[in-house]
Design a protein around this motif. Structure first.
Motif, PDB file in Angstrom:
ATOM      1  N   SER A 333      38.363  33.647  43.404  1.00 37.52           N
ATOM      2  CA  SER A 333      38.804  33.909  44.772  1.00 37.52           C
ATOM      3  C   SER A 333      38.350  35.288  45.237  1.00 37.52           C
ATOM      4  CB  SER A 333      40.328  33.792  44.865  1.00 37.52           C
ATOM      5  OG  SER A 333      40.755  32.471  44.574  1.00 37.52           O
ATOM      6  N   ASP A 334      38.437  36.273  44.344  1.00 48.49           N
ATOM      7  CA  ASP A 334      37.959  37.619  44.672  1.00 48.49           C
ATOM      8  C   ASP A 334      36.464  37.602  44.981  1.00 48.49           C
ATOM      9  OD1 ASP A 334      40.474  38.682  44.293  1.00 48.49           O
ATOM     10  OD2 ASP A 334      40.080  39.352  42.251  1.00 48.49           O
ATOM     11  N   CYS A 335      35.740  36.836  44.192  1.00 50.74           N
ATOM     12  CA  CYS A 335      34.287  36.736  44.358  1.00 50.74           C
ATOM     13  C   CYS A 335      33.945  36.108  45.711  1.00 50.74           C
ATOM     14  CB  CYS A 335      33.704  35.917  43.215  1.00 50.74           C
ATOM     15  SG  CYS A 335      31.909  35.869  43.154  1.00 50.74           S
ATOM     16  N   CYS A 336      34.683  35.069  46.068  1.00 49.09           N
ATOM     17  CA  CYS A 336      34.451  34.398  47.348  1.00 49.09           C
ATOM     18  C   CYS A 336      34.734  35.345  48.510  1.00 49.09           C
ATOM     19  CB  CYS A 336      35.333  33.158  47.439  1.00 49.09           C
ATOM     20  SG  CYS A 336      35.063  32.159  48.920  1.00 49.09           S
ATOM     21  N   GLU A 337      35.817  36.095  48.394  1.00 49.56           N
ATOM     22  CA  GLU A 337      36.176  37.037  49.453  1.00 49.56           C
ATOM     23  C   GLU A 337      35.140  38.154  49.563  1.00 49.56           C
ATOM     24  OE1 GLU A 337      39.932  39.941  50.743  1.00 49.56           O
ATOM     25  OE2 GLU A 337      40.080  38.631  48.989  1.00 49.56           O
TER      26      GLU A 337
END
Length: 373
Positions: A333-337
């Motif tokens: 999720s951090d990577c997507c953000e």
């Protein structure tokens, strides 16, 4: 509990060490063709050091020194509650070993293969009571990875899957269950990541070193080429048919053909040789790899979303397992953000337009937001 381990190579030794260190009340039988005396002496030496350094008590030492047996006799597995096979990746060898093991143990003894590439149903095709048969796949090095894959057959009973999960938990591992074409899934996404890195190397006209440096923000410990180096071309350059998810066969095929080319050029098959070979044959080209991390993140996130969309288990556990297996710097999720869905989709659309690989076909934004939000 009595645990049998068949094969005492790199993986078998790591699996034995994991359970032997963690399970202080278990007994072990290690069946291997050679080295019984030497292996026994090595374990006793290690136990002595653990006692001297107060890592184990005197009572634990007295139990452990009599709790294991190295032998070349498969029949010694009699009485085991679980048998884990960790021999080399050869179907005939595994089938023969399990036939002998099944004859030696009770019908409720778990029979588990650590295969990372072979068809698990075929491994157990001739074994009776297949409700106790499935894959228990560890990653190497065993002690540094957090997850174990339980690759179940249609006949595998839920109670036996639960027993294997408890065994993994007792050894400090989380387990994740896969079935059908998703057997050995974490290995599949790892293979896709390596093949994608190979493609990006060619796309950017970069050297392995240049691309590896550009990907360090995603992989702080070991990037795809370091993984390839540690596994070895001999094992990684297998057939894409080992993995049965259709969408990934184009990308995997691309990577495998490149790896076979390096083998034909003289790169050794064994571990810890690839990076040295490429350092001599893959000069820096001064390539601009500024977008490499974006393109790599796009593949990883896309494949995880595609897998999670059809995964019947806990999707949060699946995402955690992917992050752990790939050694990512942060959560998915951090990577997507960080990169943004629009930029990730643009990268995927460009990759698909250039290659036609199904690995780059993405689902709707709403699906991404639901699974990665």
């Amino acid at each position: 509990m009595k645990i049998g381990i068949v094969g005492y190579g790199k993986m078998g030794k790591d699996i034995f060490s994991l359970f032997f260190d963690k399970l202080h009340d278990a007994e072990f039988v290690v069946a291997d063709l050679s080295g019984a005396e030497e292996n026994t002496a090595a374990v006793m030496k290690s136990l002595g050091k653990s006692l001297k350094r107060k890592k184990i008590t005197e009572e634990q030492y007295e139990f452990k020194k009599d709790s294991f047996l190295f032998t070349d006799d498969i029949s010694a597995l009699s009485g085991c509650d679980a048998v884990i096979e960790a021999v080399f990746e050869d179907m005939a060898a595994k089938k023969e070993l399990f036939a002998k093991a099944a004859a030696a143990v009770s019908e409720d003894c778990l029979l588990l293969t650590n295969t990372s590439s072979l068809d698990i149903a075929s491994v157990f095709a001739d074994i009776p009571h297949r409700e106790r048969c499935f894959g228990m796949h560890f990653f190497y090095p065993v002690k540094l990875t957090g997850f174990v894959e339980l690759n179940v057959l249609s006949e595998t009973s839920q109670s036996n899957t639960g027993k294997a999960a408890k065994l993994a938990e007792a050894a400090g591992k989380k387990s994740i269950v896969f079935s059908g074409e998703y057997h050995i899934y974490l290995n599949q996404i790892l293979a896709c990541t390596v093949s994608h890195a190979i493609y990006l190397r060619d796309r950017f006209g970069a050297s392995v070193t240049e691309l590896g440096e550009a990907l360090e923000e995603l992989f702080p410990v070991a990037g795809p080429f370091e993984v390839l180096d540690s596994v070895g071309l001999g094992l990684m350059a297998g057939s894409p048919d080992s993995f049965r998810i259709e969408r990934n066969k184009g990308l995997l095929g691309y990577g495998f053909e490149k790896m076979k080319g390096w083998l034909s050029e003289g790169c050794p098959r064994e571990t810890m040789n690839f990076l040295d070979f490429m350092a001599e044959h893959d000069n820096k080209a001064g390539a601009d790899c500024g977008e490499a991390a974006l393109y790599m993140a796009a593949l990883i996130l896309n494949e995880t979303v595609n897998a999670a969309s059809g995964y019947s288990g806990d999707k949060a556990v699946l995402k955690e397992a992917v992050q752990d297996t790939l050694g990512l710097a942060g959560t998915l999720s951090d990577c997507c953000e960080k990169y943004g869905i629009e930029a990730l989709f643009a990268a995927l659309d460009e990759l698909y337009a250039d290659t036609g690989f199904g690995s780059y076909v993405h689902q709707d934004k709403s699906i991404w937001e639901m699974l990665l939000g």
